[in-house]
Design a protein around this motif. Structure first.
Motif, PDB file in Angstrom:
ATOM      1  N   LEU A 183       0.687  -1.254   0.007  1.00 26.15           N
ATOM      2  CA  LEU A 183      -0.062   0.030  -0.008  1.00 26.15           C
ATOM      3  C   LEU A 183       0.899   1.503   0.185  1.00 26.15           C
ATOM      4  CD1 LEU A 183      -2.818  -1.018   2.397  1.00 26.15           C
ATOM      5  CD2 LEU A 183      -2.929  -0.522   0.098  1.00 26.15           C
ATOM      6  N   GLY A 184       2.073   1.271   0.722  1.00 25.15           N
ATOM      7  CA  GLY A 184       2.842   2.498   0.703  1.00 25.15           C
ATOM      8  C   GLY A 184       4.020   2.365  -0.317  1.00 25.15           C
ATOM      9  N   ASP A 185       3.687   1.363  -1.636  1.00 23.65           N
ATOM     10  CA  ASP A 185       4.557   1.556  -2.617  1.00 23.65           C
ATOM     11  C   ASP A 185       4.444   3.153  -3.480  1.00 23.65           C
ATOM     12  OD1 ASP A 185       5.604   0.931  -5.244  1.00 23.65           O
ATOM     13  OD2 ASP A 185       6.163  -0.916  -4.444  1.00 23.65           O
ATOM     14  N   GLY A 193      -3.071  -2.514  -7.404  1.00 23.76           N
ATOM     15  CA  GLY A 193      -3.008  -3.881  -7.397  1.00 23.76           C
ATOM     16  C   GLY A 193      -3.284  -4.109  -5.693  1.00 23.76           C
ATOM     17  N   ALA A 194      -2.469  -3.460  -4.957  1.00 15.55           N
ATOM     18  CA  ALA A 194      -2.482  -3.734  -3.520  1.00 15.55           C
ATOM     19  C   ALA A 194      -3.918  -3.545  -2.891  1.00 15.55           C
ATOM     20  CB  ALA A 194      -1.293  -3.018  -2.663  1.00 15.55           C
ATOM     21  N   VAL A 195      -4.650  -2.350  -3.406  1.00 14.30           N
ATOM     22  CA  VAL A 195      -5.908  -2.183  -2.782  1.00 14.30           C
ATOM     23  C   VAL A 195      -6.731  -3.086  -3.260  1.00 14.30           C
ATOM     24  CG1 VAL A 195      -7.793  -0.358  -3.345  1.00 14.30           C
ATOM     25  CG2 VAL A 195      -5.580   0.519  -2.889  1.00 14.30           C
ATOM     26  N   ALA A 196      -6.941  -3.620  -4.452  1.00 16.96           N
ATOM     27  CA  ALA A 196      -7.740  -4.794  -4.870  1.00 16.96           C
ATOM     28  C   ALA A 196      -7.351  -5.927  -4.168  1.00 16.96           C
ATOM     29  CB  ALA A 196      -7.441  -4.995  -6.454  1.00 16.96           C
ATOM     30  N   LEU A 197      -6.173  -6.101  -3.964  1.00 21.82           N
ATOM     31  CA  LEU A 197      -5.768  -7.458  -3.294  1.00 21.82           C
ATOM     32  C   LEU A 197      -6.250  -7.368  -1.753  1.00 21.82           C
ATOM     33  CD1 LEU A 197      -4.257  -9.953  -3.060  1.00 21.82           C
ATOM     34  CD2 LEU A 197      -2.049  -8.804  -2.469  1.00 21.82           C
ATOM     35  N   LEU A 198      -6.205  -6.379  -1.014  1.00 25.08           N
ATOM     36  CA  LEU A 198      -6.595  -6.298   0.305  1.00 25.08           C
ATOM     37  C   LEU A 198      -8.293  -6.100   0.329  1.00 25.08           C
ATOM     38  CD1 LEU A 198      -5.846  -5.746   3.288  1.00 25.08           C
ATOM     39  CD2 LEU A 198      -5.739  -3.445   2.851  1.00 25.08           C
ATOM     40  N   ALA A 199      -8.980  -5.547  -0.555  1.00 27.15           N
ATOM     41  CA  ALA A 199     -10.261  -5.700  -0.730  1.00 27.15           C
ATOM     42  C   ALA A 199     -10.876  -7.148  -0.841  1.00 27.15           C
ATOM     43  CB  ALA A 199     -10.826  -4.800  -1.632  1.00 27.15           C
ATOM     44  N   GLU A 200     -10.070  -7.822  -1.695  1.00 26.02           N
ATOM     45  CA  GLU A 200     -10.410  -9.263  -1.935  1.00 26.02           C
ATOM     46  C   GLU A 200     -10.283  -9.779  -0.646  1.00 26.02           C
ATOM     47  OE1 GLU A 200     -12.307 -11.721  -4.220  1.00 26.02           O
ATOM     48  OE2 GLU A 200     -11.605  -9.849  -5.078  1.00 26.02           O
ATOM     49  N   MET A 201      -9.161  -9.887  -0.002  1.00 24.20           N
ATOM     50  CA  MET A 201      -8.971 -10.693   1.259  1.00 24.20           C
ATOM     51  C   MET A 201      -9.949 -10.252   2.343  1.00 24.20           C
ATOM     52  SD  MET A 201      -4.734 -10.935   1.680  1.00 24.20           S
ATOM     53  CE  MET A 201      -4.623  -9.115   1.641  1.00 24.20           C
ATOM     54  N   CYS A 202     -10.566  -8.785   2.443  1.00 22.68           N
ATOM     55  CA  CYS A 202     -11.270  -8.435   3.449  1.00 22.68           C
ATOM     56  C   CYS A 202     -12.579  -8.827   3.302  1.00 22.68           C
ATOM     57  CB  CYS A 202     -11.253  -7.035   3.496  1.00 22.68           C
ATOM     58  SG  CYS A 202      -9.784  -6.253   3.999  1.00 22.68           S
ATOM     59  N   ASN A 203     -13.109  -9.242   1.752  1.00 24.73           N
ATOM     60  CA  ASN A 203     -14.309  -9.765   1.345  1.00 24.73           C
ATOM     61  C   ASN A 203     -14.379 -11.333   1.879  1.00 24.73           C
ATOM     62  OD1 ASN A 203     -15.617  -7.549   0.722  1.00 24.73           O
ATOM     63  ND2 ASN A 203     -14.541  -7.572  -1.193  1.00 24.73           N
ATOM     64  N   HIS A 204     -13.404 -11.746   2.094  1.00 28.48           N
ATOM     65  CA  HIS A 204     -13.388 -13.376   2.052  1.00 28.48           C
ATOM     66  C   HIS A 204     -13.110 -13.818   3.656  1.00 28.48           C
ATOM     67  CE1 HIS A 204     -13.357 -13.607  -2.494  1.00 28.48           C
ATOM     68  NE2 HIS A 204     -13.849 -14.457  -2.311  1.00 28.48           N
ATOM     69  N   THR A 205     -12.213 -13.288   4.382  1.00 38.81           N
ATOM     70  CA  THR A 205     -12.018 -13.803   5.936  1.00 38.81           C
ATOM     71  C   THR A 205     -11.951 -12.613   6.557  1.00 38.81           C
ATOM     72  OG1 THR A 205      -9.520 -13.192   5.104  1.00 38.81           O
ATOM     73  CG2 THR A 205     -10.411 -15.238   4.689  1.00 38.81           C
ATOM     74  N   GLU A 211      -7.233  -7.224  10.124  1.00 42.04           N
ATOM     75  CA  GLU A 211      -5.867  -6.434   9.756  1.00 42.04           C
ATOM     76  C   GLU A 211      -6.135  -5.486   8.917  1.00 42.04           C
ATOM     77  OE1 GLU A 211      -1.756  -5.677   9.452  1.00 42.04           O
ATOM     78  OE2 GLU A 211      -3.317  -7.162  10.937  1.00 42.04           O
ATOM     79  N   GLY A 212      -7.017  -5.238   7.974  1.00 38.88           N
ATOM     80  CA  GLY A 212      -7.367  -4.112   7.063  1.00 38.88           C
ATOM     81  C   GLY A 212      -8.104  -2.948   7.795  1.00 38.88           C
ATOM     82  N   ARG A 213      -8.639  -3.182   9.152  1.00 45.26           N
ATOM     83  CA  ARG A 213      -9.105  -2.130   9.727  1.00 45.26           C
ATOM     84  C   ARG A 213      -7.930  -1.493  10.570  1.00 45.26           C
ATOM     85  NH1 ARG A 213     -14.431  -5.104  12.002  1.00 45.26           N
ATOM     86  NH2 ARG A 213     -16.099  -4.622  10.094  1.00 45.26           N
ATOM     87  N   ARG A 214      -7.033  -2.252  10.884  1.00 48.47           N
ATOM     88  CA  ARG A 214      -5.843  -1.714  11.410  1.00 48.47           C
ATOM     89  C   ARG A 214      -4.945  -0.788  10.666  1.00 48.47           C
ATOM     90  NH1 ARG A 214      -5.974  -6.626  14.521  1.00 48.47           N
ATOM     91  NH2 ARG A 214      -4.859  -7.852  12.911  1.00 48.47           N
ATOM     92  N   LEU A 215      -5.171  -1.070   9.323  1.00 49.42           N
ATOM     93  CA  LEU A 215      -4.557  -0.479   8.137  1.00 49.42           C
ATOM     94  C   LEU A 215      -5.063   0.846   7.744  1.00 49.42           C
ATOM     95  CD1 LEU A 215      -2.980  -3.339   5.908  1.00 49.42           C
ATOM     96  CD2 LEU A 215      -1.680  -2.053   7.462  1.00 49.42           C
ATOM     97  N   VAL A 216      -6.276   1.149   8.312  1.00 49.60           N
ATOM     98  CA  VAL A 216      -7.040   2.388   7.774  1.00 49.60           C
ATOM     99  C   VAL A 216      -6.293   3.629   7.759  1.00 49.60           C
ATOM    100  CG1 VAL A 216      -8.904   3.894   8.566  1.00 49.60           C
ATOM    101  CG2 VAL A 216      -9.187   1.550   8.460  1.00 49.60           C
ATOM    102  N   PRO A 217      -5.440   3.833   8.778  1.00 48.97           N
ATOM    103  CA  PRO A 217      -4.692   5.069   8.711  1.00 48.97           C
ATOM    104  C   PRO A 217      -3.715   5.191   7.540  1.00 48.97           C
ATOM    105  CG  PRO A 217      -4.665   4.208  11.127  1.00 48.97           C
ATOM    106  CD  PRO A 217      -5.255   3.226  10.141  1.00 48.97           C
ATOM    107  N   VAL A 218      -3.011   4.117   7.146  1.00 50.51           N
ATOM    108  CA  VAL A 218      -2.217   4.103   5.989  1.00 50.51           C
ATOM    109  C   VAL A 218      -2.838   4.276   4.796  1.00 50.51           C
ATOM    110  CG1 VAL A 218      -0.731   2.396   4.511  1.00 50.51           C
ATOM    111  CG2 VAL A 218      -0.536   2.478   7.190  1.00 50.51           C
ATOM    112  N   ILE A 219      -4.099   3.675   4.531  1.00 49.17           N
ATOM    113  CA  ILE A 219      -4.818   3.809   3.687  1.00 49.17           C
ATOM    114  C   ILE A 219      -5.398   5.393   3.424  1.00 49.17           C
ATOM    115  CG2 ILE A 219      -7.049   3.300   2.321  1.00 49.17           C
ATOM    116  CD1 ILE A 219      -6.822   0.521   4.019  1.00 49.17           C
TER     117      ILE A 219
END
Length: 614
Positions: A183-185, A193-205, A211-219
């Motif tokens: 995400l910080g690339d 690609g990272a945004v799409a990958l994280l969204a896909e993971m959050c939708n499934h697990t 973990e995605g909620r902990r990354l909200v400040p980075v996003i």
């Protein structure tokens, strides 16, 4: 005859004058390619033949016989051969085919190639056709390439990771560990690609979602950086820095903050920043604002932010672009459940959309208009919808009259207003009113209305049927009301009617089971035995203005007999309508028993049908 080059085949297809000529060319070339595959084991010939097969596939012809040859071309050491081979694999194969397992070894070999572009071809193919088995076999290679020094390969690897997670969500762990760094690339393609990958993971697990909620400040920081003024020209679109990435980030924030008050609180400021700093005069800005509004409404955000989101969508309703108005109406229709007071402020604009030239916008506006109806705004909205009803699309009318009847019955504040407006619905869309609603209306007049309202309903029905008999349910309900309350119809308001007979059944030719089925299905009353004459048409006058008072008539008994006789003998009304008219005529002989002239005219009218085959 086989064409040596792809250009020759294209030229031959283009000069074909008929579809039969084209099929002949394709069949001959397909046969020649099959023969070449069997007899010539040359990569050069295979390269040309696969190109021609892909062109034939794009024309819509079957080319499954070339699937194995694509795999052979992928195994070639030449980049040009691999490119065509992987393109053929992507188009001609899918994850359900067993032959795909033969591709695994070639993908793994190419993903370890020293040529970055060969690795990119393998990752691109994996992103399109990977099955569960292939995902398990190659997840380690994709994970390794996420750490590649080349941004080109990191971007491709993140997209391959999206495909792997989509097929096997339990493989998310190695990708989740790298989410923050991706995400910080600095490269925007890798970020996408990272945004799409994280969204896909959050939708499934659930673990990935936490973990995605902990990354909200980075996003959020990434989104703030895009809103800043230091964007590079290569990412600028219409004066906005990389709107595609902004939209993707807003969608990701919507996923991670849904159902989390803490995450939503962290988004309030940045969403307000997006809403205030994005230029809505350009299409890319509108897209970002739309995603911002949808995100604000999808998460437990502050009320002020939700109102601002509704106002943005309301502003979109005045946009000249049909697509913008459509998505705004669709989103407002979903939001009206929780944000009804805010959506109500844009009611006038929604009503204007009912007259839009685009049918899809009219449909959405109609749905939203009915969703907005409540006790406070019932009358103006019903008036506007009634004004639109005569000119509405035929496919909309059954739904419109059904929902109008329901709204009038549910929210009407007085019995007189309900009766008047259901009569308006019957007169403007009676062809599309279902039988159950019609009989509910008759029951309403019979059991709930007093003598004055019954007199009013009979006089309005007579006046409406004098104007138009083309609306079937209006004819059925109106003739029944006239026959039942004919003595009130001719009496003055200060002279109470004498000898009002007990209400009789309005059913003519239909039993209770028929009515239950018709009501459950919401279908118009069946015209059993109808025999309309296509050469005749009922006199249809200009539709009544819903804002005006309904017309009333105080006819003489002879006028009533004349109207019912005309309906009973008309070929432009249904058989059920004629049945009801004849029954109503028979009732009149009791209502006007003290008038021999009227009874004689009734007998004359009935005698005309004594020999009817119906």
């Amino acid at each position: 005859m086989s064409f040596f080059r792809l250009k020759d085949l294209i030229r031959a297809v283009r000069v074909c004058k008929t579809a039969a000529d084209e099929r002949g060319v394709i069949q001959r070339e397909s046969a020649a390619i099959r023969t070449s595959f069997k007899e010539v084991d040359s990569q050069d010939a295979r390269y040309v033949n696969i190109q021609k097969l892909l062109y034939i596939y794009l024309l819509g012809y079957p080319v499954q016989f070339g699937q194995l040859e694509c795999l052979k071309l992928v195994a070639s050491p030449k980049f040009a051969d691999k490119r065509v081979g992987y393109l053929g694999v992507t188009l001609l194969l899918d994850e359900k085919q067993d032959i795909l397992t033969l591709l695994t070894n070639s993908l793994k070999t190419d993903m370890n190639s020293t040529d970055d572009y060969v690795v990119g071809l393998a990752l691109g193919t994996l992103s399109n056709v990977a099955s569960s088995e292939v995902a398990y076999d190659l997840v380690d290679e994709v994970e390794r390439l996420l750490d590649s020094p080349r941004s080109y390969l990191r971007k491709k690897a993140t997209l391959a990771g999206v495909r792997i997670i989509r097929r096997e969500p339990e493989l998310f762990t190695p990708f989740l560990h790298r989410a923050k760094s991706l995400l910080g690339d600095k490269h925007h393609g890798v970020q996408m690609g990272a945004v799409a990958l994280l969204a896909e993971m959050c939708n499934h697990t659930q673990g990935a979602l936490e973990e995605g909620r902990r990354l909200v400040p980075v996003i959020v920081n990434q989104l703030r950086a895009l809103l800043g003024t230091g964007s590079s020209p290569e990412h600028d679109v219409g004066g906005i820095s990389n709107p595609f990435l902004q939209v993707a980030i807003l969608r990701l924030l919507r996923v991670v903050a849904r159902g989390s008050q803490q995450a939503a609180d962290e988004l309030n400021d940045v969403l307000a920043l997006v809403a205030t700093q994005t230029d809505s005069s350009k299409n890319v800005g509108t897209a970002i604002l739309y995603e911002c509004a949808v995100t604000a409404l999808a998460i437990p955000s502050e009320q002020a932010l939700r109102v601002m989101a509704i106002n943005m969508l309301g502003k979109f309703l005045g946009n000249r672009d049909n697509n913008v108005r459509y998505v705004a109406l669709a989103t407002l229709s979903a939001a009206v459940i929780t944000e009804a007071p805010s959506v109500q402020r844009h009611r006038a604009t929604v009503i204007q959309c009912l007259r839009d030239n685009d049918i899809s916008i009219r449909r959405r506006a109609l749905d939203l208009s009915f969703a907005l109806i409540n006790e406070n705004n019932l009358k103006p909205i019903v008036t506007e919808i009634l004004r639109v009803l005569p000119h509405a699309d035929l496919e909309f009318k059954p739904s419109m009259v059904y929902r109008l009847s329901a709204a009038i019955t549910l929210f009407g504040d007085s019995l007189e207003w309900r009766i008047d407006n259901i009569l308006r619905v019957l007169s403007l869309g009676g062809k599309h009113v279902n039988a159950r609603d019609m009989f509910k209306f008759i029951r309403l007049i019979t059991l709930e209305a007093d003598e004055n309202l019954q007199r009013r309903a009979a006089r309005i029905s007579f006046a409406l049927l004098e104007r138009d008999v083309s609306q079937e349910k209006m004819v059925i309900a109106g003739t029944w009301i006239i026959g039942e309350y004919a003595d009130l119809l001719v009496a003055r308001s200060n002279n109470p009617a004498t000898a009002v007979a007990s209400p009789t059944s309005p059913v003519g030719g239909l039993d209770d089971d028929d009515l239950d089925i018709l009501g459950a299905l919401g279908k118009p009353l069946a015209k059993k035995g109808a025999s309309p004459d296509s050469s005749e048409s009922a006199p249809v006058l200009a539709a009544l203005d819903p804002s005006e008072e309904l017309p009333q008539a105080i006819p003489e008994p002879a006028d009533i007999v004349r109207l019912l006789s005309a309906i009973a003998g008309s070929s432009v009304v249904s058989s059920n309508s004629r049945h009801i008219a004849l029954t109503a005529l028979a009732k009149l002989s009791g209502r006007f028993a003290n008038s021999p002239a009227t009874v004689a005219s009734i007998r004359t009218a009935l005698k005309k049908h004594a020999q009817s085959m119906d």
